[in-house]
Design a protein around this motif. Structure first.
Motif, short mmCIF file in Angstrom:
data_model
loop_
_atom_site.label_atom_id
_atom_site.label_comp_id
_atom_site.label_asym_id
_atom_site.label_seq_id
_atom_site.Cartn_x
_atom_site.Cartn_y
_atom_site.Cartn_z
N THR A 122 69.36 31.97 61.69
CA THR A 122 70.28 32.72 60.85
C THR A 122 69.62 33.08 59.51
OG1 THR A 122 72.17 31.61 61.85
CG2 THR A 122 72.55 32.71 59.75
N VAL A 123 69.84 34.31 59.09
CA VAL A 123 69.39 34.75 57.78
C VAL A 123 70.63 35.09 56.95
CG1 VAL A 123 69.05 37.12 58.59
CG2 VAL A 123 67.91 36.35 56.49
N LYS A 152 66.92 31.78 54.85
CA LYS A 152 67.01 31.67 56.30
C LYS A 152 67.09 30.21 56.70
CE LYS A 152 61.99 31.86 57.08
NZ LYS A 152 60.88 32.54 57.80
N PHE A 154 62.54 32.55 64.91
CA PHE A 154 62.07 33.27 63.71
C PHE A 154 60.55 33.36 63.68
CE2 PHE A 154 65.91 34.37 62.31
CZ PHE A 154 66.51 33.75 61.24
#
Length: 115
Positions: free
Chosen positions: A77-78, A71, A28
């Motif tokens: 993962t969001v 997130k 991210f």
């Protein structure tokens, strides 16, 4: 190449809830923001919510106070928690990950709200 895989769409009655998930390949920290857009046939894709690398979030007026984006960097993962769903929320929801000069999209997941 960046890959985004959404899950969690489906059918729900008005007032119900759904949670969408999007797994993003890559850290991210390499993205300016990750978020969710939606599109209805014949209309332009519109922003639902996004979360910046700093943690700042933005929402469209139509979902403010009903949807929550979050997130989990450890899982890449969001999430999009959708509460108090309305028929007008029916759309294909797309996950998006954005860098300074490039943008990446998932394949989309259908959300249908009907009674």
């Amino acid at each position: 190449q960046v890959h985004l895989v959404e899950s969690g769409g489906g059918l729900v009655e008005p007032g119900g809830s759904l949670i969408l998930s999007c797994v993003v390949s890559g850290s991210f920290s390499t993205f300016v923001a990750v978020g969710w857009y939606r599109q209805v046939p014949g209309q332009e894709r519109e922003l639902v919510a996004h979360i910046f690398n700093s943690g700042t979030t933005e929402y469209s007026d139509s979902v403010q106070d009903r949807f929550t984006i979050s997130k989990d960097a450890a899982k890449n993962t969001v999430y999009l928690q959708m509460n108090s769903l309305k028929p007008e929320d029916t759309a294909v929801y797309y996950c998006n990950a954005r860098k300074l000069i490039s943008s990446y999209w998932g394949q989309g997941t259908q959300v249908t709200v009907f009674s």
